[in-house]
Design a protein around this motif. Structure first.
Motif, short mmCIF file in Angstrom:
data_model
loop_
_atom_site.label_atom_id
_atom_site.label_comp_id
_atom_site.label_asym_id
_atom_site.label_seq_id
_atom_site.Cartn_x
_atom_site.Cartn_y
_atom_site.Cartn_z
N GLY A 174 0.81 -1.20 0.00
CA GLY A 174 0.00 0.00 0.00
C GLY A 174 0.84 1.25 0.00
O GLY A 174 2.01 1.25 0.40
N MET A 175 0.23 2.35 -0.44
CA MET A 175 0.91 3.64 -0.55
C MET A 175 -0.11 4.73 -0.20
O MET A 175 -1.16 4.82 -0.83
CB MET A 175 1.45 3.79 -1.98
CG MET A 175 2.35 4.96 -2.23
SD MET A 175 3.24 4.79 -3.81
CE MET A 175 1.90 4.56 -5.00
N ASP A 176 0.22 5.56 0.79
CA ASP A 176 -0.73 6.53 1.29
C ASP A 176 0.02 7.77 1.76
O ASP A 176 1.16 7.67 2.24
CB ASP A 176 -1.53 5.91 2.45
CG ASP A 176 -2.56 6.84 3.03
OD1 ASP A 176 -3.63 7.01 2.42
OD2 ASP A 176 -2.29 7.42 4.11
N SER A 177 -0.62 8.94 1.66
CA SER A 177 0.07 10.17 2.01
C SER A 177 0.47 10.22 3.48
O SER A 177 1.51 10.79 3.82
CB SER A 177 -0.81 11.38 1.66
OG SER A 177 -2.05 11.30 2.33
N ALA A 206 5.17 0.49 -7.68
CA ALA A 206 3.80 0.37 -7.16
C ALA A 206 2.79 0.78 -8.21
O ALA A 206 2.77 1.94 -8.62
CB ALA A 206 3.64 1.24 -5.91
N ASP A 207 1.96 -0.16 -8.65
CA ASP A 207 0.94 0.22 -9.62
C ASP A 207 -0.11 1.12 -8.95
O ASP A 207 -0.18 1.23 -7.72
CB ASP A 207 0.30 -1.01 -10.26
CG ASP A 207 -0.57 -1.80 -9.31
OD1 ASP A 207 -1.68 -1.34 -9.00
OD2 ASP A 207 -0.14 -2.88 -8.86
N SER A 208 -0.93 1.77 -9.76
CA SER A 208 -1.81 2.82 -9.27
C SER A 208 -2.87 2.32 -8.29
O SER A 208 -3.41 3.11 -7.51
CB SER A 208 -2.48 3.54 -10.44
OG SER A 208 -3.20 2.62 -11.25
N THR A 209 -3.19 1.02 -8.30
CA THR A 209 -4.18 0.51 -7.35
C THR A 209 -3.65 0.47 -5.93
O THR A 209 -4.43 0.30 -4.98
CB THR A 209 -4.65 -0.91 -7.74
OG1 THR A 209 -3.55 -1.82 -7.66
CG2 THR A 209 -5.22 -0.93 -9.15
N LYS A 210 -2.34 0.62 -5.74
CA LYS A 210 -1.78 0.60 -4.39
C LYS A 210 -2.04 1.92 -3.65
O LYS A 210 -1.91 1.97 -2.42
CB LYS A 210 -0.25 0.36 -4.46
CG LYS A 210 0.15 -0.91 -5.18
CD LYS A 210 -0.34 -2.14 -4.46
CE LYS A 210 0.01 -3.42 -5.19
NZ LYS A 210 1.44 -3.69 -5.24
N TRP A 211 -2.39 2.98 -4.38
CA TRP A 211 -2.63 4.27 -3.73
C TRP A 211 -3.88 4.20 -2.86
O TRP A 211 -4.93 3.70 -3.28
CB TRP A 211 -2.76 5.39 -4.73
CG TRP A 211 -3.01 6.71 -4.04
CD1 TRP A 211 -4.20 7.37 -3.91
CD2 TRP A 211 -2.05 7.48 -3.34
NE1 TRP A 211 -4.03 8.51 -3.17
CE2 TRP A 211 -2.72 8.61 -2.81
CE3 TRP A 211 -0.67 7.34 -3.10
CZ2 TRP A 211 -2.08 9.59 -2.06
CZ3 TRP A 211 -0.02 8.32 -2.36
CH2 TRP A 211 -0.71 9.42 -1.85
N ALA A 236 -5.01 12.30 -11.55
CA ALA A 236 -4.13 13.47 -11.66
C ALA A 236 -3.85 14.12 -10.31
O ALA A 236 -2.71 14.51 -10.03
CB ALA A 236 -4.75 14.49 -12.62
N GLN A 237 -4.87 14.22 -9.45
CA GLN A 237 -4.65 14.86 -8.16
C GLN A 237 -3.73 14.04 -7.26
O GLN A 237 -2.96 14.58 -6.47
CB GLN A 237 -5.98 15.14 -7.44
CG GLN A 237 -6.76 13.92 -7.01
CD GLN A 237 -7.70 13.39 -8.08
OE1 GLN A 237 -7.48 13.64 -9.26
NE2 GLN A 237 -8.73 12.66 -7.68
N VAL A 238 -3.80 12.72 -7.43
CA VAL A 238 -2.93 11.84 -6.64
C VAL A 238 -1.49 11.93 -7.13
O VAL A 238 -0.55 12.03 -6.34
CB VAL A 238 -3.42 10.37 -6.71
CG1 VAL A 238 -2.42 9.44 -6.04
CG2 VAL A 238 -4.78 10.25 -6.04
N SER A 239 -1.30 11.91 -8.44
CA SER A 239 0.06 12.00 -8.98
C SER A 239 0.70 13.33 -8.62
O SER A 239 1.91 13.40 -8.35
CB SER A 239 0.06 11.78 -10.50
OG SER A 239 -0.74 12.74 -11.15
#
Length: 265
Positions: A174-177, A206-211, A236-239
């Motif tokens: 997982g990847m989170d702010s 990390a592919d985008s589903t990990k965000w 876009a807002q996540v990137s």
């Protein structure tokens, strides 16, 4: 199976799939689709509902097995792995964590000469031993084996603490702010923290589903990453947020060629 990977792709894009739509899209029978969804439900890949399926919300401590994760986002993982491999210079020493995307990375490194690879992944080690076209030195850490086939714990940590590598290539659950880079396995998190410490540079795959996915235990903050490689499915807002928190964000599309001027690690 390619058909089930396609179903997962539709599910990850829309959050839900209907049996009737999948019958039309894939050109197979209603019974075939229902059977696929039943199998994928048992494997923990989706939540089967009346008339279709939805994304399965994963508890923070749930750790899917390697085989289950291998069926997800195949094209994106291959594109991420190819770009990560372009960062590896012949003769360098690198560390590769366990994971399905890092396993794909190993397959892209088999013709890079003079590598020394430290890994806690049986799958990564196996790929390099069996298929490397150039001489490669592989150090497998040893340790306790997790459901996702990572070697973790005191033995793995002790091996990593005595080593120094140029670049660490890290796969994440997982990847989170706020939570940063995380995993559902506490021993794996501790082992990966030791791996991160042994490298001069951290590259996250990390592919985008990990965000937005948060595992039980954090391994590192986003700001510790020199490079995060993900795919263009990232909103876009996540990137934009990711680009602010790490040194460099690279987004790839499945099938696109790797730039000739990609920076080497």
């Amino acid at each position: 199976m390619q058909r089930r990977s396609r179903i997962l792709g539709e599910l990850e894009r829309d959050g839900t799939v209907r049996v009737s739509d999948l019958v039309t899209l894939l050109g197979v029978s209603d019974m075939t689709i229902r059977r696929d969804l039943q199998v994928m439900h048992r494997e923990g890949l989706l939540e089967k509902v009346h008339g279709g399926a939805t994304v399965r919300a994963e508890p923070s401590s749930l750790e899917p097995g390697f085989e289950a994760k291998s069926a997800r986002r195949l094209a994106e993982k291959e594109a991420i792995a190819a770009r990560a491999a372009s960062l590896v210079r012949p003769g360098s020493a690198i560390a590769i964590s366990a994971g399905t995307t890092t396993h794909a990375l190993a397959r892209h490194l088999v013709d890079v000469p003079g590598l020394t690879v430290v890994t806690n992944s049986i799958w990564v080690s196996d790929v390099l031993h069996r298929t490397a076209q150039e001489p490669v030195s592989v150090l497998l850490t040893g340790g306790l084996r997790t459901p996702s086939d990572a070697l973790v714990g005191p033995v793995a940590i002790a091996a990593l603490e005595s080593l120094h590598v140029d670049t660490v290539f890290l796969g994440v659950h997982g990847m989170d702010s706020r939570a940063g880079l995380s995993t559902p396995n506490m021993l794996e998190a501790e082992t990966n923290r030791a791996m991160i410490r042994c490298g001069r540079r951290l590259v996250v795959l990390a592919d985008s589903t990990k965000w937005g996915v948060v595992g039980l235990s954090s391994m590192a903050e986003l700001s510790q990453a020199s490079v995060i490689i993900s795919d263009t499915g990232m909103p876009a807002q996540v990137s934009a947020q990711l680009a602010e928190q790490c040194e460099e964000l690279v987004l790839v599309s499945p099938g696109e060629p790797v730039p000739d001027d990609a920076e080497e690690a």
